[in-house]
Design a protein around this motif. Structure first.
Motif, PDB file in Angstrom:
ATOM      1  N   VAL A   1       1.075  -0.107   6.102  1.00 55.47           N
ATOM      2  CA  VAL A   1       2.533  -0.030   6.194  1.00 55.47           C
ATOM      3  C   VAL A   1       3.003  -0.612   7.524  1.00 55.47           C
ATOM      4  O   VAL A   1       2.224  -0.760   8.452  1.00 55.47           O
ATOM      5  N   TYR A   2       4.285  -0.927   7.588  1.00 56.56           N
ATOM      6  CA  TYR A   2       4.875  -1.318   8.863  1.00 56.56           C
ATOM      7  C   TYR A   2       4.742  -0.152   9.838  1.00 56.56           C
ATOM      8  O   TYR A   2       4.693   1.005   9.427  1.00 56.56           O
ATOM      9  N   SER A   3       4.743  -0.472  11.131  1.00 54.74           N
ATOM     10  CA  SER A   3       4.658   0.594  12.125  1.00 54.74           C
ATOM     11  C   SER A   3       5.560   0.291  13.310  1.00 54.74           C
ATOM     12  O   SER A   3       5.754  -0.864  13.681  1.00 54.74           O
ATOM     13  N   ILE A   4       6.105   1.384  13.866  1.00 58.74           N
ATOM     14  CA  ILE A   4       6.926   1.269  15.070  1.00 58.74           C
ATOM     15  C   ILE A   4       6.390   2.263  16.084  1.00 58.74           C
ATOM     16  O   ILE A   4       6.378   3.469  15.836  1.00 58.74           O
ATOM     17  N   LEU A   5       5.954   1.748  17.217  1.00 60.86           N
ATOM     18  CA  LEU A   5       5.564   2.600  18.338  1.00 60.86           C
ATOM     19  C   LEU A   5       6.815   2.835  19.172  1.00 60.86           C
ATOM     20  O   LEU A   5       7.513   1.887  19.523  1.00 60.86           O
ATOM     21  N   VAL A   6       7.110   4.104  19.442  1.00 60.47           N
ATOM     22  CA  VAL A   6       8.233   4.450  20.310  1.00 60.47           C
ATOM     23  C   VAL A   6       7.699   5.144  21.553  1.00 60.47           C
ATOM     24  O   VAL A   6       6.595   5.696  21.542  1.00 60.47           O
ATOM     25  N   LYS A   7       8.485   5.116  22.609  1.00 61.67           N
ATOM     26  CA  LYS A   7       8.108   5.840  23.826  1.00 61.67           C
ATOM     27  C   LYS A   7       8.302   7.337  23.569  1.00 61.67           C
ATOM     28  O   LYS A   7       9.251   7.727  22.874  1.00 61.67           O
ATOM     29  N   PRO A   8       7.423   8.171  24.101  1.00 60.34           N
ATOM     30  CA  PRO A   8       7.583   9.622  23.913  1.00 60.34           C
ATOM     31  C   PRO A   8       8.939  10.092  24.441  1.00 60.34           C
ATOM     32  O   PRO A   8       9.424   9.586  25.452  1.00 60.34           O
ATOM     33  N   LEU A   9       9.532  11.047  23.738  1.00 55.07           N
ATOM     34  CA  LEU A   9      10.846  11.558  24.137  1.00 55.07           C
ATOM     35  C   LEU A   9      10.822  12.231  25.496  1.00 55.07           C
ATOM     36  O   LEU A   9      11.799  12.153  26.244  1.00 55.07           O
ATOM     37  N   ILE A  10       9.728  12.928  25.810  1.00 52.84           N
ATOM     38  CA  ILE A  10       9.589  13.562  27.121  1.00 52.84           C
ATOM     39  C   ILE A  10       8.208  13.245  27.676  1.00 52.84           C
ATOM     40  O   ILE A  10       7.305  12.857  26.933  1.00 52.84           O
ATOM     41  N   ASP A  11       8.045  13.429  28.977  1.00 53.50           N
ATOM     42  CA  ASP A  11       6.788  13.067  29.638  1.00 53.50           C
ATOM     43  C   ASP A  11       5.664  14.064  29.430  1.00 53.50           C
ATOM     44  O   ASP A  11       4.503  13.738  29.646  1.00 53.50           O
ATOM     45  N   SER A  12       5.984  15.281  29.041  1.00 52.66           N
ATOM     46  CA  SER A  12       4.915  16.264  28.858  1.00 52.66           C
ATOM     47  C   SER A  12       4.490  16.316  27.389  1.00 52.66           C
ATOM     48  O   SER A  12       5.261  15.993  26.491  1.00 52.66           O
ATOM     49  N   ASP A  13       3.247  16.716  27.180  1.00 54.74           N
ATOM     50  CA  ASP A  13       2.669  16.807  25.846  1.00 54.74           C
ATOM     51  C   ASP A  13       1.952  18.131  25.684  1.00 54.74           C
ATOM     52  O   ASP A  13       1.582  18.780  26.666  1.00 54.74           O
ATOM     53  N   GLN A  14       1.685  18.477  24.441  1.00 53.16           N
ATOM     54  CA  GLN A  14       0.809  19.602  24.175  1.00 53.16           C
ATOM     55  C   GLN A  14      -0.573  19.243  24.706  1.00 53.16           C
ATOM     56  O   GLN A  14      -0.920  18.068  24.832  1.00 53.16           O
ATOM     57  N   TRP A  15      -1.400  20.225  24.976  1.00 52.27           N
ATOM     58  CA  TRP A  15      -2.704  19.992  25.590  1.00 52.27           C
ATOM     59  C   TRP A  15      -3.564  19.022  24.776  1.00 52.27           C
ATOM     60  O   TRP A  15      -4.239  18.169  25.339  1.00 52.27           O
ATOM     61  N   ASN A  16      -3.544  19.145  23.459  1.00 58.40           N
ATOM     62  CA  ASN A  16      -4.410  18.286  22.650  1.00 58.40           C
ATOM     63  C   ASN A  16      -3.956  16.820  22.661  1.00 58.40           C
ATOM     64  O   ASN A  16      -4.775  15.914  22.527  1.00 58.40           O
ATOM     65  N   THR A  17      -2.676  16.580  22.852  1.00 58.55           N
ATOM     66  CA  THR A  17      -2.166  15.211  22.920  1.00 58.55           C
ATOM     67  C   THR A  17      -2.481  14.577  24.271  1.00 58.55           C
ATOM     68  O   THR A  17      -2.640  13.358  24.368  1.00 58.55           O
ATOM     69  N   GLN A  18      -2.594  15.379  25.312  1.00 61.87           N
ATOM     70  CA  GLN A  18      -2.906  14.854  26.641  1.00 61.87           C
ATOM     71  C   GLN A  18      -4.240  14.110  26.643  1.00 61.87           C
ATOM     72  O   GLN A  18      -4.390  13.108  27.347  1.00 61.87           O
ATOM     73  N   ILE A  19      -5.181  14.562  25.849  1.00 59.20           N
ATOM     74  CA  ILE A  19      -6.480  13.884  25.738  1.00 59.20           C
ATOM     75  C   ILE A  19      -6.285  12.480  25.155  1.00 59.20           C
ATOM     76  O   ILE A  19      -6.809  11.496  25.685  1.00 59.20           O
ATOM     77  N   ASN A  20      -5.501  12.383  24.082  1.00 59.01           N
ATOM     78  CA  ASN A  20      -5.225  11.076  23.477  1.00 59.01           C
ATOM     79  C   ASN A  20      -4.527  10.141  24.456  1.00 59.01           C
ATOM     80  O   ASN A  20      -4.819   8.949  24.495  1.00 59.01           O
ATOM     81  N   ARG A  21      -3.582  10.680  25.217  1.00 60.72           N
ATOM     82  CA  ARG A  21      -2.837   9.842  26.171  1.00 60.72           C
ATOM     83  C   ARG A  21      -3.776   9.212  27.211  1.00 60.72           C
ATOM     84  O   ARG A  21      -3.568   8.071  27.615  1.00 60.72           O
ATOM     85  N   PHE A  22      -4.788   9.938  27.620  1.00 65.01           N
ATOM     86  CA  PHE A  22      -5.756   9.417  28.588  1.00 65.01           C
ATOM     87  C   PHE A  22      -6.419   8.160  28.036  1.00 65.01           C
ATOM     88  O   PHE A  22      -6.475   7.120  28.695  1.00 65.01           O
ATOM     89  N   PHE A  23      -6.925   8.211  26.814  1.00 69.78           N
ATOM     90  CA  PHE A  23      -7.597   7.069  26.203  1.00 69.78           C
ATOM     91  C   PHE A  23      -6.599   5.984  25.789  1.00 69.78           C
ATOM     92  O   PHE A  23      -6.916   4.795  25.807  1.00 69.78           O
ATOM     93  N   GLU A  24      -5.404   6.404  25.438  1.00 70.97           N
ATOM     94  CA  GLU A  24      -4.388   5.464  24.983  1.00 70.97           C
ATOM     95  C   GLU A  24      -3.995   4.458  26.066  1.00 70.97           C
ATOM     96  O   GLU A  24      -3.668   3.318  25.759  1.00 70.97           O
ATOM     97  N   LYS A  25      -4.032   4.862  27.327  1.00 72.33           N
ATOM     98  CA  LYS A  25      -3.697   3.949  28.419  1.00 72.33           C
ATOM     99  C   LYS A  25      -4.605   2.726  28.398  1.00 72.33           C
ATOM    100  O   LYS A  25      -4.157   1.591  28.544  1.00 72.33           O
ATOM    101  N   TYR A  26      -5.891   2.947  28.203  1.00 73.78           N
ATOM    102  CA  TYR A  26      -6.847   1.842  28.137  1.00 73.78           C
ATOM    103  C   TYR A  26      -6.587   0.988  26.894  1.00 73.78           C
ATOM    104  O   TYR A  26      -6.562  -0.241  26.973  1.00 73.78           O
TER     105      TYR A  26
END
Length: 176
Positions: free
Chosen positions: A131-156
Protein backbone atom coordinates in the motif's frame (compact mmCIF):
# COMPACT_ATOMS: atom_id res chain seq x y z
CA UNK A 1 17.55 -3.49 2.28
CA UNK A 2 16.50 0.10 2.95
CA UNK A 3 13.76 -0.30 0.33
CA UNK A 4 11.67 -2.09 2.98
CA UNK A 5 11.59 1.14 5.02
CA UNK A 6 11.12 3.70 2.23
CA UNK A 7 7.83 5.62 2.54
CA UNK A 8 5.89 6.81 -0.49
CA UNK A 9 5.79 10.28 1.08
CA UNK A 10 7.23 12.03 4.13
CA UNK A 11 4.78 14.67 5.40
CA UNK A 12 5.29 16.83 8.48
CA UNK A 13 1.89 16.11 10.02
CA UNK A 14 -1.13 13.95 9.35
CA UNK A 15 -3.37 17.03 9.49
CA UNK A 16 -1.91 18.49 6.29
CA UNK A 17 -3.00 15.51 4.17
CA UNK A 18 -6.13 16.70 2.38
CA UNK A 19 -8.91 14.56 0.94
CA UNK A 20 -8.34 16.10 -2.50
CA UNK A 21 -4.66 15.07 -2.40
CA UNK A 22 -5.65 11.54 -1.42
CA UNK A 23 -8.28 11.28 -4.15
CA UNK A 24 -5.83 12.58 -6.78
CA UNK A 25 -3.74 9.47 -6.05
CA UNK A 26 -6.73 7.13 -6.15
CA UNK A 27 -6.71 6.62 -2.39
CA UNK A 28 -10.11 5.65 -1.01
CA UNK A 29 -9.22 4.95 2.65
CA UNK A 30 -6.71 6.08 5.26
CA UNK A 31 -5.25 3.64 7.75
CA UNK A 32 -3.34 5.25 10.56
CA UNK A 33 -1.18 4.30 13.47
CA UNK A 34 -2.48 5.50 16.81
CA UNK A 35 0.21 6.74 19.19
CA UNK A 36 2.15 9.85 18.13
CA UNK A 37 0.56 9.74 14.66
CA UNK A 38 -3.15 10.31 15.19
CA UNK A 39 -3.02 11.28 18.86
CA UNK A 40 -0.21 11.96 21.29
CA UNK A 41 0.39 8.68 23.13
CA UNK A 42 -0.39 10.38 26.43
CA UNK A 43 -3.45 12.37 25.26
CA UNK A 44 -6.31 10.24 23.91
CA UNK A 45 -8.69 13.20 23.56
CA UNK A 46 -7.09 14.46 20.37
CA UNK A 47 -6.98 18.09 19.31
CA UNK A 48 -9.40 20.42 17.52
CA UNK A 49 -7.07 20.14 14.50
CA UNK A 50 -7.47 16.35 14.52
CA UNK A 51 -11.24 16.59 14.73
CA UNK A 52 -11.35 19.05 11.81
CA UNK A 53 -9.13 16.74 9.72
CA UNK A 54 -11.30 13.74 10.57
CA UNK A 55 -14.41 15.69 9.56
CA UNK A 56 -12.81 16.63 6.22
CA UNK A 57 -12.20 12.94 5.50
CA UNK A 58 -15.75 12.07 6.53
CA UNK A 59 -17.17 14.82 4.28
CA UNK A 60 -15.14 13.39 1.38
CA UNK A 61 -16.35 9.82 2.11
CA UNK A 62 -12.83 8.63 2.90
CA UNK A 63 -12.91 6.12 5.76
CA UNK A 64 -10.33 6.44 8.53
CA UNK A 65 -9.32 3.28 10.36
CA UNK A 66 -6.73 2.84 13.11
CA UNK A 67 -4.25 -0.02 12.59
CA UNK A 68 -2.24 -0.45 15.78
CA UNK A 69 -0.08 -3.00 17.55
CA UNK A 70 -1.79 -2.09 20.82
CA UNK A 71 -4.32 -4.33 22.54
CA UNK A 72 -8.02 -4.13 21.76
CA UNK A 73 -8.78 -2.57 25.16
CA UNK A 74 -6.04 0.08 24.85
CA UNK A 75 -7.20 1.20 21.40
CA UNK A 76 -10.87 1.05 22.31
CA UNK A 77 -10.25 3.41 25.26
CA UNK A 78 -8.05 5.70 23.15
CA UNK A 79 -10.48 6.12 20.24
CA UNK A 80 -13.77 5.98 22.16
CA UNK A 81 -14.29 9.75 21.98
CA UNK A 82 -13.21 9.79 18.33
CA UNK A 83 -15.60 6.97 17.38
CA UNK A 84 -13.13 5.32 15.01
CA UNK A 85 -13.03 1.72 13.83
CA UNK A 86 -9.76 -0.09 14.47
CA UNK A 87 -7.64 -3.17 14.02
CA UNK A 88 -5.77 -4.19 17.17
CA UNK A 89 -2.71 -6.42 17.51
CA UNK A 90 -1.77 -5.53 13.92
CA UNK A 91 1.64 -7.24 14.24
CA UNK A 92 3.46 -4.45 12.41
CA UNK A 93 6.06 -4.66 10.80
CA UNK A 94 4.14 -7.58 9.28
CA UNK A 95 1.32 -6.77 6.84
CA UNK A 96 -1.23 -8.72 8.91
CA UNK A 97 -3.19 -5.76 10.33
CA UNK A 98 -3.18 -3.78 7.09
CA UNK A 99 -4.41 -6.83 5.19
CA UNK A 100 -7.19 -7.34 7.75
CA UNK A 101 -8.20 -3.68 7.39
CA UNK A 102 -8.25 -3.89 3.58
CA UNK A 103 -10.39 -7.00 3.77
CA UNK A 104 -12.76 -5.30 6.23
CA UNK A 105 -13.27 -2.37 3.83
CA UNK A 106 -13.09 -4.52 0.67
CA UNK A 107 -10.27 -2.44 -0.81
CA UNK A 108 -7.21 -3.21 -2.90
CA UNK A 109 -3.67 -2.09 -1.98
CA UNK A 110 -3.58 0.75 -4.53
CA UNK A 111 -6.68 2.27 -2.87
CA UNK A 112 -5.15 2.56 0.60
CA UNK A 113 -2.57 4.64 2.41
CA UNK A 114 -1.06 3.79 5.79
CA UNK A 115 0.10 6.76 7.85
CA UNK A 116 2.55 6.31 10.70
CA UNK A 117 5.42 7.84 12.60
CA UNK A 118 7.79 4.84 12.56
CA UNK A 119 9.83 3.40 9.71
CA UNK A 120 10.45 0.07 11.44
CA UNK A 121 6.79 -0.74 12.03
CA UNK A 122 4.31 1.41 10.09
CA UNK A 123 6.27 1.92 6.87
CA UNK A 124 7.72 -1.60 6.82
CA UNK A 125 4.21 -3.05 7.20
CA UNK A 126 2.90 -0.75 4.46
CA UNK A 127 5.58 -1.84 2.04
CA UNK A 128 5.01 -5.48 2.86
CA UNK A 129 1.25 -5.03 2.21
CA UNK A 130 1.93 -3.12 -1.04
CA UNK A 131 0.00 0.00 0.00
CA UNK A 132 0.96 3.65 -0.21
CA UNK A 133 2.67 4.95 2.91
CA UNK A 134 3.13 8.30 4.59
CA UNK A 135 5.74 8.81 7.28
CA UNK A 136 4.83 11.69 9.58
CA UNK A 137 6.85 13.32 12.33
CA UNK A 138 5.80 12.19 15.82
CA UNK A 139 3.26 14.53 17.43
CA UNK A 140 5.36 14.82 20.59
CA UNK A 141 9.00 14.13 21.41
CA UNK A 142 8.37 11.55 24.11
CA UNK A 143 7.39 7.93 23.50
CA UNK A 144 6.27 4.94 25.46
CA UNK A 145 9.23 2.87 26.67
CA UNK A 146 8.82 0.17 24.01
CA UNK A 147 8.83 2.73 21.18
CA UNK A 148 12.03 4.34 22.48
CA UNK A 149 13.91 1.17 21.49
CA UNK A 150 12.63 1.45 17.91
CA UNK A 151 13.56 5.13 17.75
CA UNK A 152 17.17 4.27 18.61
CA UNK A 153 17.49 1.92 15.62
CA UNK A 154 15.31 4.10 13.41
CA UNK A 155 17.89 6.91 13.44
CA UNK A 156 20.38 4.67 11.65
CA UNK A 157 17.78 3.33 9.21
CA UNK A 158 16.58 6.85 8.38
CA UNK A 159 20.13 8.06 7.74
CA UNK A 160 20.83 5.12 5.41
CA UNK A 161 17.46 5.39 3.65
CA UNK A 162 17.93 9.09 2.92
CA UNK A 163 21.46 8.42 1.71
CA UNK A 164 20.09 5.85 -0.78
CA UNK A 165 17.13 8.10 -1.72
CA UNK A 166 18.45 11.68 -1.85
CA UNK A 167 15.25 13.04 -3.44
CA UNK A 168 13.11 11.90 -0.51
CA UNK A 169 12.46 14.79 1.87
CA UNK A 170 9.93 16.15 4.34
CA UNK A 171 7.00 17.87 2.61
CA UNK A 172 4.10 20.02 3.72
CA UNK A 173 1.63 17.96 1.65
CA UNK A 174 1.48 15.07 -0.81
CA UNK A 175 1.69 17.44 -3.75
CA UNK A 176 4.91 19.25 -2.82
Amino acid sequence: MMKAFKPTWMVNTIYSISPSQLKSHGIRAVFTDLDNTLIAWNNPDGTPELKAWMQSLKDANIPLLVVSNNSHNRIERAVAKLELPFISRALKPLATGINRAMKKLELKPHEVVMVGDQLLTDIAASNQAGVYSILVKPLIDSDQWNTQINRFFEKYVMKQMLKENPTLSWQESLND
